[in-house]
Enzyme design. Structure first.
Site, PDB file in Angstrom:
ATOM      1  CG  ASP A 134      -1.660   1.253   1.472  1.00 29.89           C
ATOM      2  OD1 ASP A 134      -1.690   2.087   0.545  1.00 29.89           O
ATOM      3  OD2 ASP A 134      -2.223   1.427   2.562  1.00 29.89           O
ATOM      4  CE  LYS A 138      -1.723   6.769  -3.493  1.00 26.43           C
ATOM      5  NZ  LYS A 138      -2.180   5.863  -2.427  1.00 26.43           N
ATOM      6  CD  GLU A 147      -5.023   3.476  -2.157  1.00 27.24           C
ATOM      7  OE1 GLU A 147      -5.833   4.295  -1.679  1.00 27.24           O
ATOM      8  OE2 GLU A 147      -3.905   3.802  -2.589  1.00 27.24           O
ATOM      9  CG  ASP A 188      -9.665   4.583   0.915  1.00 26.16           C
ATOM     10  OD1 ASP A 188      -9.174   5.260   1.827  1.00 26.16           O
ATOM     11  OD2 ASP A 188      -8.981   3.960   0.092  1.00 26.16           O
TER      12      ASP A 188
END
Lengths: 169, 606
Positions: free
Chosen positions: B26, B86, B182, B204
């Protein structure tokens, strides 16, 4: 190789299909050919898996949808639906669509929108029933083409109603 | 290779194939986590004693420092450390509204560049340093080196960011078996397939991204039905709101002042999430839970609206159709999020697995399933629509969002001027109607169209998305058969040359090593086709004529002989003969597929 979506997914070429059976057949086949099953294989083999899997996705999409399934069936009977020659010229349909659009514009309460949505959904159900009759029993393909056009318009309207509902809430 | 093997669901690949081992990663905005699954179960691999590795990269005396050490370095040298990388990967420099570090090329429609010490770095390079660190730390502890992985990406990650993530892995020497989203990974970790069949919603909210995924479970297949969300909101925005509340002129503070205040704001948020009935204080700043709720209200309601839209997309009208709501991402610890979801669904959301670890655990399970076979299957969708520019700056969508992948869709286009001999193909991604509102993925020109009157040429444009969601586009003029195609590289991503240079730099002993690797790869491929061929001939020799069999046998003997003592310069020969053998056996493979499919179809008729 099977050539049309019905054969690929093991369904008989009829408009009235059982969506659960369709989904089961799709998943069974996807389990065999999905690229995830070929992850440690050489790239060309992965490419084959990808092509098979893509084709299954495309066929499933075609048969799941009330409109594209009708079109696929017309293709199967070699009388394809051509959107260019099938434009809204039918005065009854034209009138219906203008009437609905006017209604939608005037609506401002949640309840009105909800009721209108129910009405349209019921009309769609009726048109789908009529489609079954014309495609499976009567084999009246000319009439089926007209129904496709009406369904396309009704589905578009339904999406617009839902968008308006979402925007308001 | 063309000898497509079809195995029954649940059966593992051929026994003679050595099973490889892969980890799940992850690669998060704030933290990165590594998971691993084997026959004993699934767990997080701790690195330097911790399950979470901060996704922070710093440079000290020209050396990279990663994770905890980078955060330590940040205390003394904030200008040499970067976090939330990210966020840089998912949008171009000029689209990033606020970032915790100076962006060197702020005005450009290009991949953002940052400066650490005196080095200018791009986010692909920075991410690859994190991945390399994780890989090395894991390999320090295991006997057999692991270089395969499944990496998770936000479901809503655009094409360009997926390519960039794969590039980063390649630079780190990692082979990505699959990119999975994810939320889907989280659902895998919850073992939902053992629960009752039906719909599940994954909410999420991470540091910098927000994803919603609607999954359907049936017959051991996880189908992603719809995805939604936003790549530019997250828990960091709540920190920003709090910081802004503490200091109205946040933007006028120095870079390090801003970073410090954001850090304090984050602490306040985390403290109050756990202790809603207490008052948080730090020097001149104080905050109550009520304040926090007010400051996060806008973000929470934006996310709930996103949930509603996703349900509409999926044509779900009754919210009671949703079996469970799964919470992922550290930011879902905020009580007001749980409450908002509980109010909307009238159901308590699931959060029994640590939201920071759940994604890596799911990725590890998928890595295991891919390398060892599984009776479960994951079917994913593309999160954003893909299309082409048409006249007047409009977009014609070719693949609508939420289409199942892999997929391949063709559409016919034509010329708009008499005698037009070329057509510019501009590929875009996004939901809006106009070109300038969507993200440009690439352009190419189909040349050599024969002169015809306008509207007569028939140009077939095919969009192909693979199982990772990566796109290639082909255009073909039907009367002449001329063809052009591209693999999409983001227009603000790295060019092939840049990528090649970076790769080259990353090999310390470039040439010899590379040659050796190429040879080994070629031999492995060749051996594999020979193995498969042997099995195929044992089972299905009857599908071949004598002449065909002899021809295949001669070529396979030639290849086997080559593999006995291959030298570095034999690589091309090995590749050549392998290719020969592949084309010789293609027809055979097709016959075998037909046989297998026919058998499967017979077996499944109802």
């Amino acid at each position: 190789m099977p050539v049309n979506a019905f054969e690929t997914l093991g369904m008989s070429p009829e408009y009235d299909i059982n969506l659960d059976t369709l989904s089961n057949h799709y998943l069974e086949r996807q389990r065999l050919v999905h690229p995830d099953r070929f992850i440690s294989k050489p790239s060309e083999e992965k490419l084959y898996a990808q092509q098979h899997s893509s084709y299954l996705n495309q066929c499933y999409q075609t048969l799941k949808d009330n409109i594209s399934r009708a079109e696929a069936l017309l293709d199967y009977h070699k009388t394809p639906f051509d959107s260019a020659e099938n434009t809204i010229q039918d005065p009854v349909l034209l009138h219906e669509s203008m009437d609905h659009r006017e209604k939608l514009m005037m609506m401002d309460t949640k309840e009105q929108l909800y009721n209108f949505k129910q009405d349209i959904e019921n009309i769609i159900k009726a048109v789908v029933l009529e489609m079954k009759n014309n495609l499976d029993a009567l084999k009246d393909f000319h009439k089926a083409k007209k129904l496709i056009l009406r369904l396309k318009y009704l589905e578009k309207l339904l999406t617009e109603i839902k968008q308006k509902e979402a925007a308001d809430s | 290779m063309s000898l497509l093997q079809i195995h029954e669901p649940g059966k593992t690949p051929q026994p003679h194939e050595e099973k490889s081992v892969a980890i799940g990663i992850d690669l998060g905005t704030t933290n990165s986590v590594v998971g691993f699954a084997d026959e004993k179960g699934v767990r997080i691999l701790s690195i330097d004693g911790h399950n979470l590795v901060p996704s922070a990269v710093g440079i000290k005396d020209k050396n990279f420092v990663i994770g905890k050490d980078a955060l330590k370095l940040r205390d003394s040298n904030p200008q040499d450390v970067i976090t939330s990388i990210k966020r840089l990967i998912s949008s171009s420099a000029k689209e990033i509204p606020y970032f915790n570090h100076k962006i060197e090329n702020k005005e450009q429609d290009a991949m953002a560049l940052v400066k650490l010490e005196d080095q200018i770095l791009n986010p692909v390079h920075l991410s690859s340093e994190i991945l390399k660190y994780l890989k090395n730390k894991v390999n320090d502890k295991v006997e057999n080196q692991i270089n395969q992985c499944v990496i998770t990406v936000p479901a809503y990650f655009p094409e360009s960011a997926r390519v960039a993530t794969k590039d980063a892995a390649k630079l780190a020497g990692l082979d990505v078996l699959r990119l999975i989203s994810e939320p889907t990974a989280a659902a895998l970790a919850y073992n939902l397939d053992e629960a009752k069949e039906g719909y599940y919603l994954v909410y999420d909210l991470g540091g910098g991204t927000f994803d919603i995924t609607l999954l359907k479970m049936s017959k051991g297949v996880f189908q992603v039905i719809a995805t939604g969300g936003n790549t530019s909101i997250g828990g960091d925005d709540i920190d920003f709101e709090i910081a802004h509340n503490f200091s109205q002129n946040l933007k006028d503070l120095s870079q390090s002042g801003q970073k410090k205040l954001l850090q304090i704001s984050k602490e306040a948020k985390e403290f109050l999430s756990q202790n809603p009935d207490r008052l948080w204080k730090n020097g001149k700043y104080k905050l109550s839970y009520n304040d926090l709720e007010k400051l996060s209200e806008k973000i929470v309601s934006t996310t709930i609206k996103g949930v509603k839209n996703t349900l509409i997309d999926a044509k779900i009208t009754e919210i009671s159709d949703i079996n469970e709501i799964i919470l992922v991402g550290g930011s879902t610890r905020l009580p007001s999020i749980k409450n908002a979801l509980k109010d909307y669904f009238s159901k308590e959301p699931l959060c029994s697995i640590n939201p920071d670890e759940v994604v890596a655990l799911g990725a590890a399970l998928q890595a295991r399933a891919l390398t060892h076979g599984s009776d479960k299957l994951l079917l994913d969708v593309t999160p954003l629509s893909l299309g082409l520019e048409t006249m007047g700056g409009m977009i014609e969508k070719v693949i609508p969002r939420n289409s199942a992948i892999p997929c391949s869709i063709a559409q016919e286009f034509t010329t708009y001027q008499d005698g037009q001999n070329a057509l510019s193909i501009h590929v875009l991604q996004g939901e809006r109607e106009m070109v300038d509102q969507c993200q440009s993925l690439g352009k190419f020109i189909l040349k050599g169209i024969p002169p015809m009157s306008a509207g007569m040429a028939r140009i077939l444009v095919t969009f192909t998305l693979d199982a990772d969601g990566l796109l290639s586009v082909t255009a073909r003029e039907k009367t002449t058969g001329i063809q052009q195609s591209i693999h999409i590289k983001p227009s603000y991503g790295l060019s092939h040359e840049q990528m090649a240079t970076m790769l080259k730099e990353s090999y310390e002993h470039a040439e010899e090593d590379v040659k050796q690797r190429l040879l080994t790869e070629a031999c492995v491929d060749a051996q594999q086709i020979l193995n498969v061929l042997t099995t195929a001939l044992e089972n299905d020799r009857d599908l071949l004529s004598e002449a065909e069999f002899d021809q295949i046998r001669t070529t396979s003997n030639e290849l086997a002989a080559l593999l006995e003592h291959p030298a570095l310069e034999d690589r091309n020969k090995v590749v050549g003969v392998t290719k020969n053998l592949e084309s010789l056996t293609q027809e055979f493979a097709e016959r075998r597929i037909n046989k297998a499919v026919n058998k499967a179809l017979k077996g499944s008729e109802i």
